[in-house]
Scaffold this active site. Structure first.
Site, PDB file in Angstrom:
ATOM      1  CB  CYS A  48      -2.028 -14.250   3.312  1.00  0.00           C
ATOM      2  SG  CYS A  48      -0.419 -13.728   2.719  1.00  0.00           S
ATOM      3  CG  HIS A  49      -0.613 -15.684  -2.604  1.00  0.00           C
ATOM      4  ND1 HIS A  49      -0.847 -14.446  -3.135  1.00  0.00           N
ATOM      5  CD2 HIS A  49      -1.263 -16.563  -3.387  1.00  0.00           C
ATOM      6  CE1 HIS A  49      -1.605 -14.580  -4.194  1.00  0.00           C
ATOM      7  NE2 HIS A  49      -1.875 -15.835  -4.371  1.00  0.00           N
ATOM      8  CG  HIS A  70      -0.336 -15.182   8.104  1.00  0.00           C
ATOM      9  ND1 HIS A  70      -0.613 -16.131   7.161  1.00  0.00           N
ATOM     10  CD2 HIS A  70       0.119 -14.106   7.443  1.00  0.00           C
ATOM     11  CE1 HIS A  70      -0.317 -15.659   5.971  1.00  0.00           C
ATOM     12  NE2 HIS A  70       0.122 -14.420   6.105  1.00  0.00           N
ATOM     13  CB  CYS A 100      10.932  -8.833  21.909  1.00  0.00           C
ATOM     14  SG  CYS A 100      12.577  -8.108  21.702  1.00  0.00           S
ATOM     15  CB  CYS A 103      16.107  -7.698  20.342  1.00  0.00           C
ATOM     16  SG  CYS A 103      15.123  -7.254  18.909  1.00  0.00           S
ATOM     17  CB  CYS A 106      12.691  -4.205  19.384  1.00  0.00           C
ATOM     18  SG  CYS A 106      11.806  -5.630  18.699  1.00  0.00           S
ATOM     19  CB  CYS A 114      11.720  -8.679  16.589  1.00  0.00           C
ATOM     20  SG  CYS A 114      11.771  -9.328  18.263  1.00  0.00           S
ATOM     21  NE  ARG A 118      15.032 -11.402  12.019  1.00  0.00           N
ATOM     22  CZ  ARG A 118      16.309 -11.144  11.716  1.00  0.00           C
ATOM     23  NH1 ARG A 118      16.916 -11.841  10.773  1.00  0.00           N
ATOM     24  NH2 ARG A 118      16.968 -10.212  12.349  1.00  0.00           N
ATOM     25  CB  CYS A 178      -0.108 -10.536   6.377  1.00  0.00           C
ATOM     26  SG  CYS A 178       1.176 -11.125   5.258  1.00  0.00           S
ATOM     27  NE  ARG A 373      -4.984 -10.844   1.933  1.00  0.00           N
ATOM     28  CZ  ARG A 373      -3.997 -11.181   1.105  1.00  0.00           C
ATOM     29  NH1 ARG A 373      -4.273 -11.675  -0.088  1.00  0.00           N
ATOM     30  NH2 ARG A 373      -2.729 -11.046   1.467  1.00  0.00           N
TER      31      ARG A 373
HETATM   32  N1  LIG Z   1       8.618  -8.796   2.018  1.00  0.00           N
HETATM   33  C1  LIG Z   1       7.534  -9.131   2.749  1.00  0.00           C
HETATM   34  O1  LIG Z   1       7.454  -8.842   3.937  1.00  0.00           O
HETATM   35  C2  LIG Z   1       6.377  -9.828   2.094  1.00  0.00           C
HETATM   36  C3  LIG Z   1       5.146  -9.992   2.776  1.00  0.00           C
HETATM   37  C4  LIG Z   1       4.035 -10.576   2.115  1.00  0.00           C
HETATM   38  C5  LIG Z   1       4.183 -11.018   0.800  1.00  0.00           C
HETATM   39  N2  LIG Z   1       5.398 -10.884   0.169  1.00  0.00           N
HETATM   40  C6  LIG Z   1       5.595 -11.305  -1.238  1.00  0.00           C
HETATM   41  O2  LIG Z   1       5.043 -10.342  -2.110  1.00  0.00           O
HETATM   42  C7  LIG Z   1       4.801 -10.932  -3.379  1.00  0.00           C
HETATM   43  C8  LIG Z   1       3.432 -10.546  -3.902  1.00  0.00           C
HETATM   44  O3  LIG Z   1       2.402 -11.125  -3.110  1.00  0.00           O
HETATM   45  P1  LIG Z   1       0.880 -11.171  -3.644  1.00  0.00           P
HETATM   46  O4  LIG Z   1       0.089 -11.833  -2.567  1.00  0.00           O
HETATM   47  O5  LIG Z   1       0.451  -9.827  -4.111  1.00  0.00           O
HETATM   48  O6  LIG Z   1       1.069 -12.166  -4.901  1.00  0.00           O
HETATM   49  P2  LIG Z   1       0.153 -12.374  -6.228  1.00  0.00           P
HETATM   50  O7  LIG Z   1       0.576 -13.692  -6.763  1.00  0.00           O
HETATM   51  O8  LIG Z   1      -1.282 -12.124  -5.945  1.00  0.00           O
HETATM   52  O9  LIG Z   1       0.626 -11.227  -7.212  1.00  0.00           O
HETATM   53  C9  LIG Z   1       1.833 -11.264  -7.915  1.00  0.00           C
HETATM   54  C10 LIG Z   1       1.597 -10.641  -9.293  1.00  0.00           C
HETATM   55  O10 LIG Z   1       2.852 -10.539  -9.960  1.00  0.00           O
HETATM   56  C11 LIG Z   1       2.655 -10.821 -11.315  1.00  0.00           C
HETATM   57  N3  LIG Z   1       3.953 -11.213 -11.895  1.00  0.00           N
HETATM   58  C12 LIG Z   1       4.628 -12.378 -11.731  1.00  0.00           C
HETATM   59  N4  LIG Z   1       5.785 -12.355 -12.413  1.00  0.00           N
HETATM   60  C13 LIG Z   1       5.869 -11.145 -13.012  1.00  0.00           C
HETATM   61  C14 LIG Z   1       6.812 -10.527 -13.851  1.00  0.00           C
HETATM   62  N5  LIG Z   1       7.932 -11.144 -14.212  1.00  0.00           N
HETATM   63  N6  LIG Z   1       6.555  -9.271 -14.300  1.00  0.00           N
HETATM   64  C15 LIG Z   1       5.417  -8.642 -13.953  1.00  0.00           C
HETATM   65  N7  LIG Z   1       4.464  -9.186 -13.164  1.00  0.00           N
HETATM   66  C16 LIG Z   1       4.681 -10.426 -12.690  1.00  0.00           C
HETATM   67  C17 LIG Z   1       1.601 -11.919 -11.332  1.00  0.00           C
HETATM   68  O11 LIG Z   1       0.926 -11.984 -12.585  1.00  0.00           O
HETATM   69  C18 LIG Z   1       0.671 -11.466 -10.203  1.00  0.00           C
HETATM   70  O12 LIG Z   1      -0.404 -10.667 -10.669  1.00  0.00           O
HETATM   71  C19 LIG Z   1       4.991 -12.435  -3.164  1.00  0.00           C
HETATM   72  O13 LIG Z   1       6.292 -12.782  -3.629  1.00  0.00           O
HETATM   73  C20 LIG Z   1       4.931 -12.580  -1.658  1.00  0.00           C
HETATM   74  O14 LIG Z   1       5.630 -13.723  -1.214  1.00  0.00           O
HETATM   75  C21 LIG Z   1       6.478 -10.296   0.787  1.00  0.00           C
HETATM   76 ZN   LIG Z   2       0.544 -13.050   4.624  1.00  0.00          ZN
HETATM   77 ZN   LIG Z   3      12.856  -7.598  19.393  1.00  0.00          ZN
END
Ligand SMILES: NC(=O)c1ccc[n+]([C@@H]2O[C@H](COP(=O)([O-])OP(=O)(O)OC[C@H]3O[C@@H](n4cnc5c(N)ncnc54)[C@H](O)[C@@H]3O)[C@@H](O)[C@H]2O)c1
Ligand SMILES: [Zn+2]
Ligand SMILES: [Zn+2]
Length: 380
Positions: A48-49, A70, A100, A103, A106, A114, A118, A178, A373
């Protein structure tokens, strides 16, 4: 109990010795699980990223040597003291954030944040004794987000483990650990589009496409994909995205383009870019009176969100979500069931597969923006 319970296990793990340097497959020692911990045999993991981001360590305090990973699927090898709801042989998904069950969060029906478990990206040790369970010649190798799945065996807090249907293929459902659950839950649990509604998805990476998959499952009539990268549009067609907007193709702000396309705005929008301007557009493109925008992307450290308060007074709602509002232990098993009953498709997210020995290839694919992926198969 298995033959290895209570003993140190020697196995292979991909160790990140330094920021941005290829991982090295090493023989590591994995200590037995302590109180409220379980030791897992990992069968499949994916990249994952967030792994890449912390491996590059450009924005954060570096913590090395470390075992990343992860998103994974595995089997419980042994359990520590006090663990009652998991036993050796159970099929599980480890999760970077925990539940957990005790808390305030949860116990709240609305939260999955959590207090105890967290996500903590700075901690490289287990909660029980502030030590690592991994070592090489007695020297500790740090954990990552409590999961460290780039290892044949890992130790995880019981609260970060979802027990799933043993019939579910782990090489597919591991991606639910994730990103895919995050996007899916952002739509199904938070944005909640209805049958026939219109939804805009900002960012068509794995998370955004999972959000689109949620919109497809909910029966949205129009799913408008927004991305700066036109290469993403082809892939997105497989995910039920019906229309595409590239902000670069227009002179006016993308929220105005979407308002024109939809007679005033979309019913729901989900932002999955991490770019603060896209977050603002995602909010301002929803219809007044009922529109809901959900932020998922993780912004930069110094970003701030700016919009005219009138946009809120006109009855638009802005929300954010962490892990799609899923509680890992309580809710992930039912997401796996969605896949098992063919409501949710996972195959289309899996674009590559490599053996564990070639884990660095998975990093290359991601750095090149190639595919969604990559499954890493632990067994040779
Ligand atoms: N909130 C959470 O729980 C949670 C969990 C996992 C990932 N994330 C976040 O989700 C986001 C996406 O993750 P991903 O793995 O799909 O990333 P990714 O880099 O594969 O995809 C992001 C896409 O957004 C596009 N993009 C960037 N700027 C843009 C803009 N201004 N307008 C339009 N498109 C735009 C990119 O070209 C890309 O295709 C990341 O910021 C990541 O950190 C959040
Ligand atoms: Zn992830
Ligand atoms: Zn908890």
């Amino acid at each position: 109990m298995s033959g290895t319970a209570g003993q140190v296990i020697r196995c292979k793990a991909a160790v990140a010795w330094e920021a941005g340097k290829p991982l090295v497959i090493e023989e590591v020692e994995v200590a037995p699980p302590q109180a409220m911990e379980v030791r897992l045999k990992i069968l499949f993991t994916s990249l994952c990223h967030t792994d890449v981001y912390f491996w590059e360590a450009k924005g954060q305090t570096p913590l090395f040597p470390r075992i990343f990973g992860h998103e994974a699927g595995g089997i419980v090898e042994s359990v520590g003291e006090g663990v009652t709801d998991l036993k050796p042989g159970d099929h599980v998904l480890p999760v970077f954030t925990g539940e957990c069950k005790d808390c305030r969060h949860c116990k709240s029906e609305e939260s999955n944040m959590c207090d105890l478990l967290r996500i903590n990206t700075d901690r490289g040790v287990m909660l029980n004794d502030n030590k690592s369970r991994f070592s090489i010649n007695g020297k500790p190798i740090y954990h990552f987000v409590g999961t460290s799945t780039f290892s044949e065996y890992t130790v995880v807090h019981v609260g970060c483990v979802a027990k799933i249907n043993p019939a579910a293929p782990l090489d597919k459902v591991c991606v639910l650990s994730c990103g895919i659950s995050t996007g899916l839950g952002a739509t199904l649990n938070v944005a909640k589009p209805w049958k026939g509604s219109s939804v805009a998805i900002f960012g068509l990476g794995a998370v955004g496409l999972a959000a689109a998959e949620g919109a497809r499952i909910a029966g949205a009539a129009r799913i408008i994909g927004v991305d700066l990268n036109p290469k993403r549009f082809n892939e997105a067609k497989k995910f039920g995205v019906t229309e595409f907007v590239n902000p670069k193709d227009h002179d006016k702000p993308v929220q105005e383009v979407i308002a024109e396309m939809t007679g005033g705005g979309v019913d729901r929008s989900v932002e999955c870019t991490g770019n603060v301007n896209a977050m603002i557009s995602a909010f301002e493109c929803v219809h007044d009176g009922w529109g809901v925008a959900v932020l998922v992307g993780v912004p930069n450290k110094d970003d701030s969100f700016k919009t005219h308060p009138m946009n809120l007074l006109n009855e638009r709602t802005l929300k954010g979500t962490f892990f799609g509002n899923y509680k890992p232990r309580s809710d992930l098993p039912s997401v796996v069931e969605k896949y098992m009953n063919k409501e949710l498709e996972l195959e289309k997210f899996i674009t590559h597969e490599v053996p564990f020995a070639e884990i660095n290839k998975a990093f290359e694919y991601m750095l090149q923006g190639d595919g969604l992926r990559c499954i890493i198969r632990m067994d040779p």
